[in-house]
Design a protein around this motif. Structure first.
Motif, mmCIF file in Angstrom:
data_model
loop_
_atom_site.group_PDB
_atom_site.id
_atom_site.type_symbol
_atom_site.label_atom_id
_atom_site.label_comp_id
_atom_site.label_asym_id
_atom_site.label_seq_id
_atom_site.Cartn_x
_atom_site.Cartn_y
_atom_site.Cartn_z
ATOM 1 N N LEU A 1 -50.544 116.082 83.798
ATOM 2 C CA LEU A 1 -49.316 116.813 83.501
ATOM 3 C C LEU A 1 -48.928 116.786 82.030
ATOM 4 O O LEU A 1 -48.090 117.574 81.597
ATOM 5 N N THR A 2 -49.527 115.893 81.249
ATOM 6 C CA THR A 2 -49.228 115.852 79.813
ATOM 7 C C THR A 2 -50.236 116.633 78.981
ATOM 8 O O THR A 2 -50.093 116.723 77.769
ATOM 9 N N ALA A 3 -51.249 117.188 79.625
ATOM 10 C CA ALA A 3 -52.291 117.931 78.896
ATOM 11 C C ALA A 3 -51.702 119.204 78.291
ATOM 12 O O ALA A 3 -50.823 119.837 78.872
ATOM 13 N N SER A 4 -52.206 119.569 77.139
ATOM 14 C CA SER A 4 -51.763 120.825 76.542
ATOM 15 C C SER A 4 -52.715 121.941 76.961
ATOM 16 O O SER A 4 -53.870 121.703 77.284
ATOM 17 N N CYS A 5 -52.187 123.133 76.962
ATOM 18 C CA CYS A 5 -52.964 124.299 77.387
ATOM 19 C C CYS A 5 -52.776 125.438 76.396
ATOM 20 O O CYS A 5 -51.795 125.470 75.662
ATOM 21 N N GLU A 6 -53.712 126.341 76.407
ATOM 22 C CA GLU A 6 -53.598 127.578 75.644
ATOM 23 C C GLU A 6 -53.051 128.628 76.599
ATOM 24 O O GLU A 6 -53.514 128.733 77.741
ATOM 25 N N THR A 7 -52.093 129.409 76.146
ATOM 26 C CA THR A 7 -51.463 130.400 77.014
ATOM 27 C C THR A 7 -51.853 131.804 76.580
ATOM 28 O O THR A 7 -51.867 132.122 75.389
ATOM 29 N N ALA A 8 -52.188 132.619 77.582
ATOM 30 C CA ALA A 8 -52.482 134.036 77.346
ATOM 31 C C ALA A 8 -51.787 134.842 78.432
ATOM 32 O O ALA A 8 -51.986 134.588 79.631
ATOM 33 N N ASN A 9 -50.957 135.762 78.027
ATOM 34 C CA ASN A 9 -50.237 136.639 78.956
ATOM 35 C C ASN A 9 -49.533 135.863 80.065
ATOM 36 O O ASN A 9 -49.551 136.251 81.226
ATOM 37 N N GLY A 10 -48.930 134.733 79.699
ATOM 38 C CA GLY A 10 -48.132 133.964 80.621
ATOM 39 C C GLY A 10 -48.881 132.983 81.503
ATOM 40 O O GLY A 10 -48.277 132.330 82.348
ATOM 41 N N VAL A 11 -50.182 132.838 81.329
ATOM 42 C CA VAL A 11 -50.974 131.886 82.109
ATOM 43 C C VAL A 11 -51.543 130.837 81.173
ATOM 44 O O VAL A 11 -52.158 131.166 80.156
ATOM 45 N N GLY A 12 -51.334 129.568 81.529
ATOM 46 C CA GLY A 12 -51.861 128.471 80.737
ATOM 47 C C GLY A 12 -53.249 128.065 81.208
ATOM 48 O O GLY A 12 -53.508 127.975 82.407
ATOM 49 N N TYR A 13 -54.136 127.844 80.255
ATOM 50 C CA TYR A 13 -55.523 127.440 80.541
ATOM 51 C C TYR A 13 -55.789 126.100 79.863
ATOM 52 O O TYR A 13 -55.598 125.961 78.653
#
Length: 162
Positions: free
Chosen positions: A90-102
């Motif tokens: 839950l603390t991992a960062s994500c890249e977001t594209a068009n409202g979806v985090g990857y």
């Protein structure tokens, strides 16, 4: 060679080019064990996957009914129903594209020589996109942007990954 023969040769090459790209046979994909609900969501997601992704044409997969798709050679592989990725919490960062985090494993951010694994980890069932290093840096963001609408349409957001 006559102009007519040259034209026929060029037409033959254009018609055969997609088939030549997949000469190695179907791309083998692992099929996850899914609940009935996850299987239905993944099947609907897979049915709506585009014919091209990150400028690569769709190629055959094995098994052909897997909730997945492959594009290009080497193949960009999209799979639905994958487990939680290693290193994700839950603390991992994500890249977001068009409202979806990857979620992207940390070691893959800086090293463009590595294959890229993108996981829409906040959704259930999860979607994973494996992008060969050959297509970096552009194919990852392109795939993320295109797949976001399908992920939001067919899968359930459980925890936003920002």
């Amino acid at each position: 060679m006559s102009p007519r023969a040259a034209g026929a040769s060029a037409l033959l090459l254009v018609v055969l080019s997609p088939a030549l790209a997949a000469c190695g046979g179907p791309v083998e994909v692992e099929v996850p064990e899914l609940s009935a609900a996850d299987s239905a969501a993944c099947d609907a997601f897979a049915a709506d996957l585009p014919e091209t992704l990150a400028e690569q044409d769709r190629v055959e997969i094995d098994p052909s009914d897997a909730p997945a798709a492959a594009y290009g050679d080497p193949a960009i592989v999209v799979r639905c129903g994958v487990p939680e990725p290693e290193g994700f919490d839950l603390t991992a960062s994500c890249e977001t594209a068009n409202g979806v985090g990857y979620f992207i494993p940390a070691e893959q951010y800086a090293d463009q020589e590595l294959d890229l694994t993108l996981t829409a980890a906040g959704y259930r069932p999860r979607v994973e996109v494996r992008v060969p290093a050959d297509y970096r840096p552009n194919a990852g963001p392109a795939a993320m942007a295109v797949l976001a609408a399908l992920i939001k349409e067919h899968l359930t957001l459980v925890e936003a990954c920002d």
